[in-house]
Design an enzyme around this catalytic site. Structure first.
Site, PDB file in Angstrom:
ATOM      1  N   ARG A 160      15.105  65.164  32.554  1.00 45.88           N
ATOM      2  CA  ARG A 160      13.733  64.897  33.009  1.00 45.88           C
ATOM      3  C   ARG A 160      12.912  64.523  31.788  1.00 45.88           C
ATOM      4  NH1 ARG A 160       9.812  68.409  36.879  1.00 45.88           N
ATOM      5  NH2 ARG A 160      11.105  67.296  38.394  1.00 45.88           N
ATOM      6  N   ARG A 165      11.273  73.955  40.263  1.00 50.25           N
ATOM      7  CA  ARG A 165      12.259  73.717  41.312  1.00 50.25           C
ATOM      8  C   ARG A 165      13.457  72.914  40.850  1.00 50.25           C
ATOM      9  NH1 ARG A 165       7.432  74.534  43.713  1.00 50.25           N
ATOM     10  NH2 ARG A 165       6.810  73.405  41.869  1.00 50.25           N
ATOM     11  N   THR A 166      13.200  71.751  40.237  1.00 54.68           N
ATOM     12  CA  THR A 166      14.301  70.834  39.932  1.00 54.68           C
ATOM     13  C   THR A 166      15.268  71.486  38.949  1.00 54.68           C
ATOM     14  OG1 THR A 166      12.776  69.015  40.307  1.00 54.68           O
ATOM     15  CG2 THR A 166      14.830  68.478  39.189  1.00 54.68           C
ATOM     16  N   HIS A 198      12.828  59.810  41.088  1.00 54.81           N
ATOM     17  CA  HIS A 198      13.220  61.220  41.198  1.00 54.81           C
ATOM     18  C   HIS A 198      14.219  61.287  42.358  1.00 54.81           C
ATOM     19  CE1 HIS A 198      13.211  65.449  41.001  1.00 54.81           C
ATOM     20  NE2 HIS A 198      11.915  65.715  41.087  1.00 54.81           N
ATOM     21  N   LYS A 234      10.677  69.622  15.205  1.00 60.37           N
ATOM     22  CA  LYS A 234      10.845  69.364  13.767  1.00 60.37           C
ATOM     23  C   LYS A 234      11.051  67.871  13.516  1.00 60.37           C
ATOM     24  CE  LYS A 234      13.405  73.700  13.178  1.00 60.37           C
ATOM     25  NZ  LYS A 234      14.744  74.199  12.851  1.00 60.37           N
TER      26      LYS A 234
HETATM   27  C1  NCD Z   1       7.569  66.697  41.433  1.00 60.54           C
HETATM   28  C2  NCD Z   1       7.880  66.073  40.110  1.00 60.54           C
HETATM   29  O1  NCD Z   1       8.015  66.739  39.081  1.00 60.54           O
HETATM   30  O2  NCD Z   1       8.007  64.864  40.112  1.00 60.54           O
HETATM   31  N1  NCD Z   1       7.974  67.992  41.583  1.00 60.54           N
HETATM   32  C3  NCD Z   1       9.279  68.267  41.882  1.00 60.54           C
HETATM   33  O3  NCD Z   1      10.198  67.836  41.222  1.00 60.54           O
HETATM   34  N2  NCD Z   1       9.501  69.007  42.971  1.00 60.54           N
HETATM   35  C4  NCD Z   1       6.222  66.399  41.921  1.00 60.54           C
HETATM   36  C5  NCD Z   1       5.031  66.818  41.108  1.00 60.54           C
HETATM   37  O4  NCD Z   1       5.141  67.215  39.948  1.00 60.54           O
HETATM   38  O5  NCD Z   1       3.946  66.710  41.663  1.00 60.54           O
END
Ligand code: NCD
Length: 305
Positions: A104, A54-55, A132, A82
């Site tokens: 991320r 999603r993100t 987040h 590497k």
């Molecule tokens: C979450 C995350 O990656 O922090 N998912 C997201 O971004 N929608 C929650 C999760 O991984 O459970």
């Protein structure tokens, strides 16, 4: 705004103004041609060192709907394997002409370090169990769309709070906007010290079935969440939102989940697919809020919207 790294420290007015701008992008996304020229010529690079559906995809969609170009980095097939360092990786991507980075990473603070090293605007797409912030924005926007305001709402966050960056960002956003937040989790899945978090706690999901919003979290196995539980059936019996429990909630209440869902564990499949589940609006709103923060960070012009 130079970076968008955390929900901490954002005032109610600032938060509200980002949500108002997001509403404008909700409207843009509903147009026959869901695209504006605001960030034409700019390049947004996605640096996802942890899995994401999603993100990552919604940041890409958001950047493209603003007419920006995107670049994507995949750790498994990159020179990280590497032995290239995080710093050299980030500086390499900067040298190719990225104007902003979405990061991320499994380590707390990684997006802050990358912002220092590169001097580029950085958007935190999730760092470890820490923050987040765009998830919190899309969650707040979804609740505001549904109820009109978060003021006075009862929101229960149920599940692996301890390892959840979503919970940390959501608690700040929801309480800043006037909701009362209750955390529900086995003791082993709550942080050892809740410090000054503006929350109440409950010991079982049955205690919070009168909430306006029940927000479910998956157990973060990759951060050790499963190892501190006696068994999954026992977890479901005290913390799972089963159909029987959902039937006891008010007909005005809603259920939310950031995804990915583990159907049959924290959420029953019939609950996940029910019209009072806001999972799909959450995902759709993710694009609009990410457009809003990219627009703010990269200095988009209002007349281009
Ligand atoms: C979450 C995350 O990656 O922090 N998912 C997201 O971004 N929608 C929650 C999760 O991984 O459970």
């Amino acid at each position: 705004m130079n970076n968008f790294l955390t929900m901490e420290g954002l005032s109610k007015d600032e938060l509200t103004s980002v949500l108002d701008l997001s509403d404008e992008f909700v409207e843009v996304l509903a147009r026959p041609i869901p695209k504006v020229p605001a960030l034409r010529g700019r390049t947004v690079a996605m640096l996802f060192f942890e899995p994401s559906t999603r993100t990552r995809m919604s940041f890409e969609r958001a950047a493209k709907a603003l007419s920006a170009d995107t670049m994507s980095f995949s750790p498994g097939t990159s020179s990280l394997s590497k032995g290239e360092s995080l710093k050299d990786t980030a500086l390499t991507i900067k040298a190719m002409g990225a104007d902003a980075l979405v990061v991320r990473h499994s380590s707390t603070g990684a997006p802050w370090r990358i912002a220092e090293w590169t001097g580029l605007p950085v958007l935190n797409g999730g760092d470890g169990a820490h923050q987040h912030p765009t998830q919190a924005l899309l969650d707040a926007l979804t609740i505001r769309q549904h109820f009109g305001s978060l003021e006075g709402l009862k929101v229960a966050i149920v599940g692996d709070i301890r390892h959840s960056r979503v919970a940390r960002s959501d608690i700040t956003a929801f309480s800043t906007l006037g909701a009362t937040v209750t955390l529900v989790a086995p003791r082993t899945l709550l942080p050892v010290d809740l410090g000054d978090w503006p929350v109440r706690t409950a010991r079982a999901i049955d205690e919070v079935l009168d909430s306006d919003v029940i927000y479910l979290l998956r157990i973060q196995k990759e951060r050790g969440g499963a190892s501190v539980l006696p068994s999954l059936p026992e977890y479901v019996s005290r913390f799972g939102l089963t159909w029987e429990r959902f039937a006891r909630m008010s007909s005005d209440s809603v259920v939310m989940h950031p995804g990915p869902m583990n159907r049959g564990v924290e959420i029953a499949p019939e609950v996940a697919d029910h019209p009072r589940s806001l999972v799909e609006p959450q995902v759709a709103n993710g694009v609009a809020v990410r457009m809003a923060v990219l627009f703010r960070l990269l200095g988009g012009e209002a007349e281009d919207v």
